[in-house]
Design an enzyme around this catalytic site. Structure first.
Site, PDB file in Angstrom:
ATOM      1  N   ASP A   1       0.827  -1.200   0.000  1.00 25.34           N
ATOM      2  CA  ASP A   1       0.000   0.000   0.000  1.00 25.34           C
ATOM      3  C   ASP A   1       0.866   1.257   0.000  1.00 25.34           C
ATOM      4  OD1 ASP A   1      -2.572   0.927  -0.182  1.00 25.34           O
ATOM      5  OD2 ASP A   1      -3.025   0.775   1.945  1.00 25.34           O
ATOM      6  N   ASP A   2       1.820   1.323   0.915  1.00 23.17           N
ATOM      7  CA  ASP A   2       2.714   2.479   0.949  1.00 23.17           C
ATOM      8  C   ASP A   2       3.499   2.609  -0.344  1.00 23.17           C
ATOM      9  OD1 ASP A   2       3.271   3.989   3.777  1.00 23.17           O
ATOM     10  OD2 ASP A   2       2.372   2.029   4.083  1.00 23.17           O
TER      11      ASP A   2
END
Length: 689
Positions: A430-431
């Site tokens: 996600d990051d």
């Protein structure tokens, strides 16, 4: 933008049609400009106050940037973090009066009038949190017959007492003899010796659970008991019989099977070969030490850190050992101190003094990439010093070594970002996706360096796709159903299957990189379409909840070439319009994870959730619609004079329902992103110049 819609195929084509999608991503200098606006129309057409709101929010967010280039808001969870921190210090013999008093002020300030504690703002009372908070206040010297304590203990007894608490709470109590180790699930250290292809090996657990389970196998083997500083008879429904009899589930059920397996493991404990057990504990200890990060923490999160410190201490690591010193120092950095007067018991004024809140984790990479996206989408020039400094910091945080994820993807080259300051073992997908999207908005002084980092991130992310087409947060194909069925795992999700929100962010990133037509992107898009709920929403794993999932997925689908007129997008728009609050905002309570029929898309309006809904509606072509108009009016009307927004509600999740998070920067970055896109459009939307 240099990215364009591929003329070979219409937007909105079936995701399996290889002709749809965009052909080229932007370069690192391809960015939104301060005068952009063709996608949204002229900003002169915006309602009064929108531009001013964006300018105020931009100034406020810029003031919050650290001189090193990062942003980090407080990560607020619940008082179990503070209680367990005091219990750890009591166990290790290092609890001091100043820390105890400051933590107790915070814990008392979170107590409700009925004597209980909740795990999120406005939530229902929670038994385990109330027990742990009560014990922490006993450590701080609060008398059991004080009115606020008596109310808490009475509520605890009325709801089953200690025996009804979750396993993790009873483990903490067992450390001091307040609960018997014999009445806890057995967790043998031999578990760490299982190869990765055997069911229930440690890599079947999500990374956060894996990091907790391994040290707890050592704790479970040792069964330590420190002298209890007081009794807790008042927390049992019957102090003479603190452990009520429990009937076994039918053998034909999973619960019944694992209950009997646990009984067998209790027997095995008495006969486990000593050499094998010593070898298992040595392997576990080595596994723990090898995964300690440069800042002394484990995985950048509190639970593995506290259990790792206890486990290593039991194995003979004294408090002066560098591993122990670094670990304890890392936990101190998780403490947020403020000078305040916390409410006292029964609403009386509290004593003046410092208040100490322990964060479960810290989120600088996540906060920084989201802040950079918000500022760029709100019109900040791509070469603005704040954005360039943020890009420098993010590039310095790139992870270029293998971690636990390589167990499932052994041949994959590393590349990506974690959530925290230091967590090289567990970069997350996600990051990584959001950092790439942020870097694409910034004109960096060393474009070759940025391009190389982005290329590594894209390659790693593609390699982490699960077999079903989606993406999890930390691992590929971490989908076993067995770990969640263990008697030990009664608190939160312990596996990491693909989720709609993470998959959406990856698809959006890949589309921005010109890979919408890539078969792997198309599989992700097809997975998202198949995951849509019957009501038109998407489940949100890492944000609350269906509003977050829908706010993530719709922009991704449109970026990947799904037309705004596509039935899936129209169903999502209809659902968002149906759950808009009367004040024009959107909100969703954490209870939607337990009771979606009642709570999906329902709750008090918040700035972050309103922004998520607006981002979806704007991507769906609804800029001139009534719902968007009302949502924008809600954000501009609730903005504070300093450019910020208030948001006491918890709109993030660690574990759906079981562990809720209030990201203090969400209320700043997401409204600014939504208002910026309202004015200027999404810089990566198909057709944006």
């Amino acid at each position: 933008m240099t990215a364009t819609t591929d003329g070979a195929g219409p937007r909105g084509a079936d995701p399996d049609d290889s002709t749809s999608g965009r052909t080229a991503g932007g370069t690192i200098s391809s960015t939104v400009s301060a005068t952009a606006g063709s996608a949204a129309g002229s900003t002169d057409a915006a309602p009064p106050g929108v531009r001013e709101a964006v300018e105020r929010a931009t100034r406020h967010l810029l003031r919050q940037q650290d001189p090193a280039g990062w942003w980090k808001g407080d990560l607020e969870t619940n008082v179990t973090m503070d209680a367990e921190d005091l219990l750890l210090r009591q166990f290790l013999g290092i609890r001091d009066e100043a820390t105890t008093r400051a933590a107790a002020r915070h814990i008392r300030g979170e107590q409700r009038s009925d004597g209980t504690w909740a795990t999120f703002h406005g939530g229902p009372p929670e038994l385990s949190a109330t027990i742990e908070a009560y014990v922490a206040l006993r450590l701080a010297g609060d008398a059991p017959d004080a009115p606020h304590m008596a109310r808490a203990s009475a509520w605890i007894r009325a709801h089953g007492g200690i025996a009804a608490a979750r396993v993790f709470t009873r483990i903490w109590l067992a450390l001091f003899g307040w609960w018997s180790w014999d009445h806890l699930p057995e967790l043998p250290p031999e578990l760490v010796l299982l190869p990765s292809w055997v069911p229930l090996n440690i890599y079947d657990f999500g990374c956060w659970a894996r990091q907790t389970v391994v040290p707890l196998t050592i704790v479970s083997a040792h069964r330590p008991v420190r002298p209890a500083p007081f009794a807790l008879d008042e927390l049992h429904t019957d102090a003479r019989r603190p452990v009520p009899a429990v009937r076994l589930a039918p053998l034909s059920s999973w619960d019944g099977l694992f209950q009997r397996m646990d009984r067998a493991l209790h027997v095995y404990r008495r006969f486990a070969p000593r050499p094998l057990r010593r070898a298992a504990m040595a392997t576990a200890a080595r596994w723990i030490v090898e995964r300690q990060e440069n800042d002394g923490c484990w995985g950048g999160i509190q639970p593995p850190a506290v259990y790792s410190l206890i486990a290593l201490h039991l194995l003979g690591y004294d408090l002066g050992h560098p591993v122990m010193r670094a670990g304890l120092d890392s936990l101190d950095r998780f403490a947020v101190w403020r000078e305040d007067t916390a409410p006292g018991p029964d609403g009386r004024p509290g004593e003046p003094g410092p208040v100490r809140m322990v964060e479960a984790c810290q989120s600088p990479v996540w906060d920084t990439c989201l802040a950079a996206i918000a500022l760029a989408d709100a019109g900040l020039p791509p070469d603005h010093p704040a954005l360039v400094k943020a890009a420098d910091w993010m590039l310095d945080e790139e992870i270029t070594r293998s971690g636990d994820w390589a167990v499932r993807r052994p041949g994959l080259a590393p590349g990506g970002w974690a959530f925290e300051f230091h967590n090289d073992t567990y970069p997350d997908i996600d990051d990584t996706a959001e950092v790439v999207l942020a870097l694409r908005r910034i004109r960096h002084s060393d474009p070759a360096r940025a391009e190389a980092a982005i290329a590594r991130a894209v390659s790693w992310t593609l390699g982490m796709q699960s077999r079903n087409g989606g993406w999890g947060a930390f691992d590929a194909d971490n989908t076993s159903s067995l770990p969640n069925r263990l008697p030990f795992c009664d608190f939160g999700e312990v596996v990491d299957p693909p989720s709609a929100d993470v998959t959406a962010h990856v698809v959006e990133m890949l589309a921005a990189e010109g890979r919408a037509a890539d078969p792997r992107t198309r599989r992700g898009t097809a997975w998202l379409l198949a995951e849509q709920e019957p009501n038109g929403s998407w489940f949100g794993r890492w944000g609350t909840n269906y509003v977050y999932g829908t706010g993530s997925v719709v922009p991704a689908l449109v970026a990947a070439g799904i037309a705004p007129a596509h039935p899936a997008v129209r169903r999502a728009v209809a659902w968002l319009e149906s759950v808009q609050n009367d004040d024009g905002g959107w909100g969703e309570d954490q209870r939607s994870y337990r009771d979606p029929t009642t709570w999906a898309g329902r709750g008090d309006s918040t700035a972050s959730q309103t922004a998520w809904a607006l981002m979806a509606l704007l991507a769906a072509g609804e800029r001139d619609g009534k719902a968007v108009e009302r949502g924008v009016a809600y954000l501009t009307g609730t903005q504070r004079a300093d450019g910020s927004w208030d948001e006491p509600h918890f709109t993030g999740t660690g574990f759906p329902w079981d562990f809720s998070i209030n990201y203090h920067l969400y209320r700043q970055v997401f409204p600014l992103t939504a208002l910026g896109r309202y004015l200027y459009g999404d810089p990566f939307a198909p057709g944006t110049p």
